[in-house]
Design a protein around this motif. Structure first.
Motif, mmCIF file in Angstrom:
data_model
loop_
_atom_site.group_PDB
_atom_site.id
_atom_site.type_symbol
_atom_site.label_atom_id
_atom_site.label_comp_id
_atom_site.label_asym_id
_atom_site.label_seq_id
_atom_site.Cartn_x
_atom_site.Cartn_y
_atom_site.Cartn_z
ATOM 1 N N SER A 585 0.815 -1.217 0.000
ATOM 2 C CA SER A 585 0.000 0.000 0.000
ATOM 3 C C SER A 585 0.846 1.264 0.000
ATOM 4 N N LYS A 586 0.212 2.357 -0.410
ATOM 5 C CA LYS A 586 0.813 3.688 -0.366
ATOM 6 C C LYS A 586 0.002 4.544 0.598
ATOM 7 N N LEU A 587 0.630 5.588 1.129
ATOM 8 C CA LEU A 587 0.010 6.396 2.172
ATOM 9 C C LEU A 587 -0.130 7.848 1.731
ATOM 10 N N LEU A 588 -1.325 8.414 1.991
ATOM 11 C CA LEU A 588 -1.578 9.846 1.817
ATOM 12 C C LEU A 588 -2.031 10.407 3.155
ATOM 13 N N SER A 589 -1.800 11.698 3.378
ATOM 14 C CA SER A 589 -2.190 12.307 4.646
ATOM 15 C C SER A 589 -2.582 13.763 4.430
ATOM 16 N N ARG A 590 -3.654 14.184 5.119
ATOM 17 C CA ARG A 590 -4.098 15.579 5.074
ATOM 18 C C ARG A 590 -4.674 15.971 6.416
ATOM 19 N N ALA A 591 -4.596 17.251 6.745
ATOM 20 C CA ALA A 591 -5.140 17.756 8.008
ATOM 21 C C ALA A 591 -6.268 18.735 7.717
ATOM 22 N N LEU A 592 -7.231 18.822 8.642
ATOM 23 C CA LEU A 592 -8.351 19.757 8.532
ATOM 24 C C LEU A 592 -8.242 20.789 9.637
ATOM 25 N N ALA A 593 -8.100 22.049 9.260
ATOM 26 C CA ALA A 593 -7.966 23.128 10.237
ATOM 27 C C ALA A 593 -9.312 23.417 10.893
ATOM 28 N N ASN A 594 -9.270 23.839 12.143
ATOM 29 C CA ASN A 594 -10.478 24.214 12.876
ATOM 30 C C ASN A 594 -10.859 25.638 12.505
ATOM 31 N N THR A 595 -11.895 25.789 11.709
ATOM 32 C CA THR A 595 -12.343 27.117 11.273
ATOM 33 C C THR A 595 -13.723 27.414 11.826
ATOM 34 N N ASP A 596 -14.065 28.678 11.848
ATOM 35 C CA ASP A 596 -15.361 29.109 12.368
ATOM 36 C C ASP A 596 -16.427 28.904 11.298
ATOM 37 N N THR A 597 -17.443 28.102 11.612
ATOM 38 C CA THR A 597 -18.515 27.841 10.650
ATOM 39 C C THR A 597 -19.846 28.431 11.092
ATOM 40 N N ALA A 598 -19.847 29.198 12.183
ATOM 41 C CA ALA A 598 -21.095 29.751 12.708
ATOM 42 C C ALA A 598 -21.772 30.623 11.658
ATOM 43 N N GLY A 599 -23.018 30.299 11.378
ATOM 44 C CA GLY A 599 -23.802 31.117 10.453
ATOM 45 C C GLY A 599 -23.502 30.876 8.989
ATOM 46 N N ALA A 600 -22.496 30.095 8.673
ATOM 47 C CA ALA A 600 -22.119 29.874 7.275
ATOM 48 C C ALA A 600 -22.984 28.774 6.669
ATOM 49 N N ALA A 601 -23.467 29.012 5.463
ATOM 50 C CA ALA A 601 -24.274 28.012 4.768
ATOM 51 C C ALA A 601 -23.363 26.924 4.201
#
Length: 660
Positions: A585-601
């Protein structure tokens, strides 16, 4: 907590009587105990059956009846304790429950209460249902009689008046539907009330995908994934799933005016049945991984994480030809118009799309397997169509013999650098030869090692074995679709032709959650794709495969940590995959930043996927549906459907479900 209170927890959980803190604690117990999950599933099924029989939502059952559920079930459990270790009080042999038993944490948390929940208690849940129906029906007769009179009077009134008096079609369902019960085949205690498995009760069991006498549909309904605390378990691991059968099954039920069987509603398959506007990958990597964050529409205090994959496009013309072997169930059960005749129509459409370098063969199986058409150039259409026309239904179903012959034919015509695939078309009614689910799955898993991939097409209803067909497709390195009309046949066999080109196999995802920002997380769907965390790094462990142009979407609902408003990464997503002809197998990696989603559609595609998820939760009677209603799902779906015909179809299905 007293033993008596602990014994009431499963029922209180199903009826929505626990506080949020109690619910989280109970779900954590369920995550560690297969026995407890099974018990909750049984109580949900009983509650749903009661609500339908007595005309009340499970959450609104009278207190006296609720107490009877507990007392009858508890009485059966205690009676079961007086039997020998191998027998209950009735003399019926106890049935072993799968798994390795309770974990150390489970034993520590539940103590003596765990010992009071043998399998006989889960059987007695159904005896309790019968008892409550017998005792409770008379109590409700006067009320229902009054309601019937009112309805009779309203029959002469204008239609608008009658509709105004009826409950709102968009009312959120109260009763939960869950896994099918394991029913002991031995006799019940002498004082047990009779449970009628035929007639009207059989119809209700069939609607839920259960196996009453005379019903042979088989759906496997698994308890939904619970919320998990990342401080205790930061890793979540699962295999991707590109099957689409569940959406077609749900559509088939709703089009007939029936509530879908709980086991037919697999939320990940419903979501992945639609196309999304995800950007294609760049470079040599076979797919792109995308992450985003939004607000959970059904729980405004929660957030929704989307993990999306988009496979690279690949043209069949660039491959070294196609080697297809159609493995066709021609048994007596396939004679209906929506089975073998529908398959023939789809096959003709496919044949028009194949090129001169492509070859097809047909293997049919009934009492015995036979080669209807040896591997033949697709350009010889008259020969192929003549063989197709010779197919007719009759006899019993020896699926194992057919599988052996189909893979043999595929191996003889194997095209290196091409597409090599067996396409199994059946209702899953295997009744001679290799018939056990385990044996068939093992046979398919062994054949997958030959480099020939598998596609499974399910047809019909009445003796449909969805549970087995999904397992076969999973272990055969393939996809599973359910064909209920010509449009779906075209979508699976013609529009999805490029998806026969496998671009990656054994694709696994592992998400590591940041406990400083996340108090709890829950994977929506993928219940039968969840893997042990250590299996992520084990290349011997099988996982899902991805075809050219496929998209895969997974949603996580998360509860933010109370002090989690700061920055940093919410989670890290790792992905492992193998090239189609490689074993490492091969490996990929990504991170998700904590952003403000209040009120956003939510973006359009994200919102539509969320609408499908909420729809699936409502159909399942999920305890995690929050404030979702059919009306709110309809609003989301209409807003995000656009002009896409398949999405517009979902909008219509939401309306149908609301009317039910």
């Amino acid at each position: 907590m007293s033993d008596e209170r602990r014994e009431q927890l499963p029922t209180a959980y199903v009826l929505g009587e626990l506080t949020e803190e109690e619910k989280r604690a109970f779900e954590a117990e369920m995550a560690e105990s297969e026995e407890l999950r099974a018990e909750v599933a049984e109580i949900r099924e009983m509650a749903d059956l009661l609500s339908e029989e007595l005309g009340q939502g499970a959450a609104r059952l009278p207190d006296e009846m609720r107490e009877r559920i507990e007392s009858v079930a508890q009485g059966r459990a205690e009676a079961g304790q007086s039997g020998s270790p191998e027998q209950g009080a009735s003399g019926a042999p106890k049935v072993a429950v799968g798994g390795q038993g309770s974990s150390a944490n489970d034993n520590a948390g539940r103590g003596k209460a765990a010992a009071k929940r043998p399998f006989v208690r889960r059987v007695s849940v159904w005896l309790a249902a019968a008892a409550v129906m017998a005792m409770g029906s008379a109590a409700l007769m006067t009320q229902r009689s009054g309601e019937d009179k009112a309805m009779a009077t309203s029959e002469d009134a204008p239609a608008a008046t009658a509709m105004a008096a009826a409950p709102s079609p968009m009312e959120k369902p109260k009763a939960a539907v869950a896994a099918k019960p394991q029913v002991a085949s031995s006799s019940a205690p002498a004082d047990a009330p009779a449970f009628n498995w035929k007639g009207k009760d059989e119809g209700k069991l069939r609607e839920k995908g259960l196996n009453g006498e005379g019903d042979r549909n088989r759906f496997e309904s698994l308890p939904e994934n619970p919320f998990v605390s990342p401080s205790k378990e930061p890793l979540s691991t699962f295999s991707i799933d590109v099957d689409t059968a569940s959406y077609s099954l749900v559509r088939s039920f709703l089009t007939r005016g029936e509530k879908p069987a709980a086991g037919a509603v697999r939320i990940e398959e419903m979501i992945n049945s639609f196309s999304y506007d995800y950007a294609p990958p760049e470079g040599e990597v076979p797919f792109r991984v995308m992450l985003d964050l939004g607000r959970a529409p059904w729980a405004p205090e929660h957030r929704l994480v989307r993990v999306a994959l988009r496979g690279k496009d690949a043209l069949l013309s660039a491959m070294d030809g196609v080697n297809l072997v159609f493995l066709v169930d021609s048994s007596g059960s396939m004679g209906d118009e929506n089975k073998l005749p529908l398959l023939k129509k789809g096959f003709r459409m496919l044949l028009d799309k194949l090129g001169p370098n492509d070859r097809v063969a047909i293997v049919a199986y009934a009492g015995s397997a036979g080669l209807v058409l040896p591997s033949t150039a697709a350009s010889e259409k008259e020969t192929v169509l003549a063989a197709l026309d010779r197919l007719s239904s009759g006899g019993s179903t020896n699926g194992g013999a057919g599988i052996e012959l189909a893979y043999k034919v595929a191996a003889e015509g194997f095209k290196r650098g091409g597409v090599n695939r067996v396409i199994l078309a059946t209702d899953g009614d295997f009744n001679v030869g290799v018939t056990g689910d385990g044996a068939l799955v093992e046979l398919i898993q062994e054949k997958a090692k030959t480099g020939v991939f598998l596609s499974v097409l399910g047809f019909g209803m009445g003796n449909f074995n969805d549970a087995l067909l999904e397992k076969i497709a999973d272990k055969g390195n393939g996809q599973y679709a359910y064909i209920d009309n010509e449009a779906e046949a075209k979508r699976a066999l013609v529009d999805g032709l490029g998806g026969l080109v496998t671009i990656a196999k054994d694709v696994k995802l592992q998400i590591e959650w940041n406990p400083a920002l996340v108090a709890g997380y829950r994977l929506i769907g993928y219940e039968n794709r969840v893997m042990a965390n250590q299996d992520f790094h084990d290349d011997r462990k099988d996982a899902g495969d991805m075809g050219a142009g496929h998209t895969v979407t997974a949603l996580y609902e998360i509860e933010p940590a109370k002090a989690g408003g700061g920055g940093g990464d919410l989670c890290t997503v790792k992905l492992r995959y193998k090239e189609p002809d490689e074993s490492e197998s091969k490996l990929l990696s990504r991170a998700l930043a904590n952003t403000d989603t209040a009120g956003a559609a939510l973006p359009r595609d994200f919102e539509f996927a969320a609408a499908v998820a909420a729809f699936g939760m409502l159909l399942r009677g999920s305890p995690h549906a929050g404030n979702a209603t059919y009306a709110s799902v309809l609003e989301m779906a209409e807003r995000s459907a656009g002009e896409d015909a398949r999405r517009r179809e979902l909008v219509d299905l939401v309306r149908r479900a609301g009317r039910l």
